[in-house]
Design an enzyme around this catalytic site. Structure first.
Site, PDB file in Angstrom:
ATOM      1  CB  CYS A 187      -0.888  -0.004   1.243  1.00  0.00           C
ATOM      2  SG  CYS A 187      -1.853   1.507   1.453  1.00  0.00           S
ATOM      3  CB  CYS A 211      -0.169   2.212   5.760  1.00  0.00           C
ATOM      4  SG  CYS A 211      -0.939   0.660   5.225  1.00  0.00           S
ATOM      5  CB  CYS A 261      -4.839  -0.746   2.439  1.00  0.00           C
ATOM      6  SG  CYS A 261      -3.536  -1.145   3.625  1.00  0.00           S
ATOM      7  CB  CYS A 292      -4.001   2.943   6.009  1.00  0.00           C
ATOM      8  SG  CYS A 292      -3.831   2.832   4.202  1.00  0.00           S
ATOM      9  CB  CYS A 341      -9.868  -3.459 -11.327  1.00  0.00           C
ATOM     10  SG  CYS A 341      -9.608  -2.217 -12.576  1.00  0.00           S
TER      11      CYS A 341
END
Length: 148
Positions: free
Chosen positions: A55, A58, A103, A106, A127
């Site tokens: 991510c 984070c 995610c 976060c 996607c």
């Protein structure tokens, strides 16, 4: 028996804290659920043979390079994620049902997952906005699976 799951550490920040760590486009996509234009992301046509994607907000490991495939949709596509790293929410905006992927560390917006298209054995196509992730060359060995 030890689990081979990704360790997810929760990251909580105010909007102003996110704005101080993300650029305007990253903030718009990750925090305001935006979408980058198709075929413009740095990872759309990028197919590494090793490594993983984390991510951008984070650093939580999300996808292995092996899970990435060419779906032709204009955004990076993955057929599975690291177990526990991605969470979902049903999105009924725009007059249709979509499953938003975020995610787990976060709550950053990654994109959407589409089911039963036949692209892979998992029958899932994550996607993902390129701006939502960052490629890391190092291999990450962890359990992978479907999110829906």
């Amino acid at each position: 028996m030890a689990s081979n799951r990704v360790d997810v550490v929760r990251v909580e920040k105010s909007a102003s804290e996110w704005k101080s760590t993300l650029n305007a486009q990253e903030f718009q996509v990750l925090r305001q659920k935006g979408t980058e234009p198709a075929r413009t992301g740095e990872y759309d046509k990028f197919y590494p043979t090793e490594g993983h994607f984390v991510c951008r907000g984070c650093g939580t490991p999300l996808y292995s390079a092996k899970a990435k495939f060419d779906s032709g949709c204009g955004w990076p596509a993955f057929d599975k994620c690291y177990t526990g790293a991605v969470k979902t929410e049903v999105d009924n905006s725009f007059g249709m049902r979509r499953v938003e992927i975020m995610c787990a560390g976060c709550d950053g917006h990654l994109g959407h997952v589409f089911e039963n298209e036949g692209f892979s054995a998992t029958m899932e196509r994550h996607c993902v906005n390129s701006i939502s992730v960052r490629y890391v060359k190092e291999q990450k060995e962890a359990e992978e699976g479907k999110v829906v």
